[in-house]
Structure formats: C-alpha cells, structure tokens
Design an enzyme around this catalytic site. Structure first.
Site, PDB file in Angstrom:
ATOM      1  N   ASP A 296      38.652  39.253  38.190  1.00  0.00           N
ATOM      2  CA  ASP A 296      37.329  38.726  38.520  1.00  0.00           C
ATOM      3  C   ASP A 296      36.204  39.499  37.841  1.00  0.00           C
ATOM      4  O   ASP A 296      36.366  40.652  37.456  1.00  0.00           O
ATOM      5  CB  ASP A 296      37.093  38.826  40.035  1.00  0.00           C
ATOM      6  CG  ASP A 296      37.926  37.818  40.816  1.00  0.00           C
ATOM      7  OD1 ASP A 296      38.817  37.192  40.209  1.00  0.00           O
ATOM      8  OD2 ASP A 296      37.689  37.685  42.023  1.00  0.00           O
ATOM      9  N   HIS A 437      39.926  43.376  39.088  1.00  0.00           N
ATOM     10  CA  HIS A 437      38.634  43.184  38.422  1.00  0.00           C
ATOM     11  C   HIS A 437      38.680  43.809  37.042  1.00  0.00           C
ATOM     12  O   HIS A 437      38.878  45.015  36.924  1.00  0.00           O
ATOM     13  CB  HIS A 437      37.512  43.809  39.262  1.00  0.00           C
ATOM     14  CG  HIS A 437      37.390  43.182  40.616  1.00  0.00           C
ATOM     15  ND1 HIS A 437      38.205  43.527  41.667  1.00  0.00           N
ATOM     16  CD2 HIS A 437      36.564  42.205  41.066  1.00  0.00           C
ATOM     17  CE1 HIS A 437      37.883  42.779  42.718  1.00  0.00           C
ATOM     18  NE2 HIS A 437      36.888  41.977  42.386  1.00  0.00           N
TER      19      HIS A 437
HETATM   20 ZN    ZN Z   1      33.775  39.102  42.318  1.00  0.00          ZN
END
Ligand code: ZN
Length: 489
Positions: A296, A437
């Site tokens: 992400d 991430h």
């Molecule tokens: Zn996020």
C-alpha cells in the site's frame, strides 16, 4: 492540481471578497487557483509517511524537488513541526496517540501539497493541512516560494515589492472590511509591518494572473467567521509584484513545462502504451497453495527494487496505490502492471474516508482511477480504503470489491525487516491477504526472505483477483481472505 477534498472544503468555507467590492455585496465564488502537475521534472518524488493505526490517523506528503533542496528541506521541516504539534495535542507522542482508544473519534491530521508554479526558475508549493479535530473545518494553507535566482525559499510576502507592501496591505484591509467577523482596526494591526509576515502566509495566482490571498481561520477575522480570502485582478496585482512575483505570475499564466534549475534531470516521457500483462500461467488457488501479498501507499522510492525482487521469484502482487503518488511515478505503475501485478485504488491522498462527504469520497476514487488509467490504460478493479475505514458511503462510492487483509504485518510501526519477515512467515495461511507498505525501505528489504520462506512451503504468489479465481466478488462488499482457497482447511 489540488487535493479533491481540499478545494471543496475551501469553496464551502472561505468568505470571498474581490478587492474594492462594497461590503454587503454577494460573496463571489472562490476563483480557480492555478495549480500544475509538473511531470516534466525528472526525479521529482513525493515523500509520503503515515500511520495506519486505528486510534491515531496521520498522513503527510510533500514533494522532494530536484534542484530546489532548500525548498524540500523547508517543506519537510514544516511537516515535521506540524506533526509534532498534533502529537502534543494527542497524548504527547505518536505512541501515546495510538494508545488512547477513542472509539470512532480518533484524531486525524492530513498534510498535502500542490504545485502552484513549477517552471522557469520559480517553484511555488501550497501546503494544505486538515486537522479533523480542530474547530471549524480544520483547514490551514500556506504557500512556499523558491527563487531559482537565489536558490532560497522565501516567504510569500516576497512576491510583493518591498515598497509596495503598504499599498498592498491597504488593498487587503479594504477587501476584508465589511466581512462578517472582521474588525478593521484588528486587521490593520494584523497586516501592519511587524505582523504581516506571519499573517500573509498564503499567496497564489489564478490562471489569468490574479493574486489570491488566503487567511486561515482566526488570522484576520473572528474564529466563527472561518477562512477569509481577497482576490486582486491581474491589473491590480501587476504594479505590486516584485521581480520574483512577476516571474511567478508569468509561469502561473503560462506554465513553461520545464524547470530551469541546475541539477534538474529531464523526465523520461510518460508511458503511453497500455500495460497489457504478459500471458501468465493461470494459477488455480483451489488446487495449489496461494497467498496474495499486497503493498500500500506507493509507489515510492523503493518500489523499483521491490519489482525486481518479485520478478526474481516469479511472484505477482497487488499494489494499492495512492493517486497523488501514482501521478508522479506513472512509470513505476506502468512497469508493475506490465509485469502482471495488479493495481488497486487506495484513494488520492489517504484520508480516513468515512469522515468525508459522499462527493469528496467519490473524488478521492475518481482522481486515482484517472492517474492509474493514464499509467496502465485500465481502471483498477479493486479498492482498499485507507486505514481499512469503511461506511456505507464509502462502499457505495467504491462500487467495487473492497479488499482488506488477514495478515497485518504492522510494518509501518516496526520498521524492522526481521520483524516483518517473521510476522509473515509465522502467520500466513493459504488464501491469506498480507498487508505491507512499499514506502518503507525495511518492508521492501524483507521481501526476498518472505518470498524464499513461503516458496519453500509451496506457496504461489498471486494477485488478489487471482486469489479469488473463479469466485465472483461483489462491489461494495469487503473481503479479507479467500476462505475457500486450497489448503486453508
Ligand atoms: Zn494506506
């Protein structure tokens, strides 16, 4: 380009006034401030940081502009100072902010930047802060101006010639007089020689060269009156501008599509072809062990390294990209899609969507769809809401399956490759969706060991859509794993 919800919040709350307008006349619409998306600057990147913690939401993004180091460090310092203030108001530190459970009322701050000018030898950046816990709408804005002639970042007042400052403030006092909540004597004081530098913090141009002066709530009017605005026509602004102001105005009216500063590489041309994924071997996750790794908040500085690592293991993954990052890293989005990875929509600027209006939520998704579409030729089929925060408005606006996760590495918190690797290897079961991430170096560094470890156990690395294979997914419904996957038991 403006952040969608930034401009809407502004339009709804700013008391506008054109200089010279008689008090009591209807408030004009907020003019369109010129913003640009300077894809012509090679090596430009957005620096994004955020907390994914459910009790304490914060997100900050600022541009790192090649050739304008003083601007980059000024923006970084401004972000860090504001974030520190936010933590001080919420327990004292990020950790304490997270520790204070508040149910639905988690504090949130969001700091984003737009380019006002980014050509010739001038860069202007407007930073917009939303503090969702603040009184009023919590918006504050400030513009920063970088002068290539001196290689320094200067206050917004430097757009005005020194000997024109008194005349300029006179025009502003007249423009503000008569607005609700404005006390003319107090305004004169706030715009006086001693205080004007701290009051006049946001100057920007319209597309026709008009000058837009914005004031935060409480700066020149009583707090309940909200933000204030004065607009000078191009003709009124022209005689007031400094040399820097004139150069900035010229680039605002006609952006030069080129930043003339030493050390700025020319951007490679944006990919124009559709990123059709190679015909991959189909994977049937009802017959083999599958896991969907998801990344992400990117693309970011480490995404290229991640793509190389994934390729070495013939692994496919899903990237839930933030639209504003995708805009400046279209080449990485294109490269990921062309390599067979899936690109999902993770909003434009990473706000907690349930706090926004229906229109603003749709805007967050639409702008990201457009940024991804430009890079890949396709609209993302999947959506992941920031923080996993959902309500009915978000479900309806997404109109597509909402993909959550079943293995949360909390990599944003630990920033430790060994911890991330262990979390994935200890907890992954077939059919899982793993959350990481790719804006963190430590997360990307963990990926080779994760791929090696799971491959040894017979896992195939698939996109989220592949993970669900034949199972049709429903728009507006959230999914955190494929319970029917092979081996999940
Ligand atoms: Zn996020």
């Amino acid at each position: 380009m403006r952040n969608g919800f930034a401009v809407l919040a502004l339009a709804a709350t700013v008391a506008g006034c054109t200089a010279g307008l008689e008090p009591g006349k209807p408030v004009p619409a907020v003019p369109a401030i010129r913003t640009v998306t300077p894809v012509w600057i090679g090596g430009l990147r957005l620096v994004s940081e955020n907390s994914e913690h459910e009790n304490c939401h914060w997100e900050t993004t600022y541009p790192a502009v090649p050739g304008a180091d003083d601007l980059t460090s000024t923006l970084r310092d401004a972000v860090h100072r504001r974030l520190t203030t936010f933590f001080q108001a919420n327990g004292g530190s990020d950790e304490q902010c997270q520790a204070l459970a508040r149910g639905d009322a988690s504090p949130e701050i969001s700091i984003n930047s737009d380019f006002l000018v980014a050509s010739g030898d001038v860069v202007g950046v407007e930073m917009t802060t939303f503090d969702f816990m603040a009184t009023g709408d919590g918006t504050s804005t400030r513009s920063y101006w970088f002068d290539g002639a001196t290689r320094k970042t200067v206050p917004a007042t430097e757009l005005i010639a020194g000997d024109a400052l008194d005349r300029f403030t006179e025009i502003l006092v007249n423009g503000l007089s008569g607005h609700d909540g404005v006390d003319t004597a107090a305004v004169k004081e706030a715009l006086g020689p001693d205080r004007r530098a701290s009051t006049l913090t946001d100057l920007a141009f319209t597309e026709s060269g008009g000058l837009v002066v914005q004031f935060d709530q409480g700066a020149v009017a009583a707090v309940p009156a909200g933000r204030q605005l004065v607009v000078l026509s191009p003709a009124d602004a022209a005689p007031l501008l400094s040399d820097l102001g004139r150069r900035a105005q010229r680039e605002a009216v006609q952006p030069g599509q080129r930043l003339d500063l030493p050390g700025v590489p020319v951007a490679s041309p944006a990919p124009t072809t559709t990123a059709a994924p190679p015909t991959a071997q189909p994977v049937d996750c009802l017959q083999v062990k599958c896991v969907a790794l998801t990344f992400d908040d990117g693309p970011g500085p480490y995404t290229a390294q991640l793509l190389t690592n994934l390729e070495q293991y013939n692994a496919h993954a899903t990237f839930f990209v933030v639209g504003q990052n995708a805009t400046y890293n279209a080449d990485l989005v294109h490269r990921a899609a062309a390599a067979g990875h899936e690109i999902g929509n993770h909003s434009w600027s990473h706000p907690s969507l349930p706090k926004l209006s229906d229109k603003d939520v749709r805007d967050q998704f639409d702008r990201t769809d457009q940024a991804v579409g430009k890079a890949t030729g396709a609209r993302p089929a999947l959506v992941r809401p920031p923080y996993g925060a959902l309500n009915d408005t978000v479900r309806a606006a997404a109109g597509r399956p909402l993909i959550l996760w079943s293995v949360d590495t909390e990599d944003w918190k630990y920033r430790d490759s060994a911890v991330v690797t262990k979390a994935v290897l200890d907890r992954t079961k077939p059919g899982d969706i793993v959350l990481m991430h790719d804006i963190h170096q430590t997360s990307v560094d963990a990926v080779p060991a994760i791929l090696a470890g799971l491959q040894d156990r017979g896992y195939r690395f698939v996109t989220v859509s592949q993970l669900f294979g034949g199972t049709p997914l429903t728009g507006g419904t959230s999914y955190d794993a494929n319970p029917g996957a092979f081996g999940r038991g």
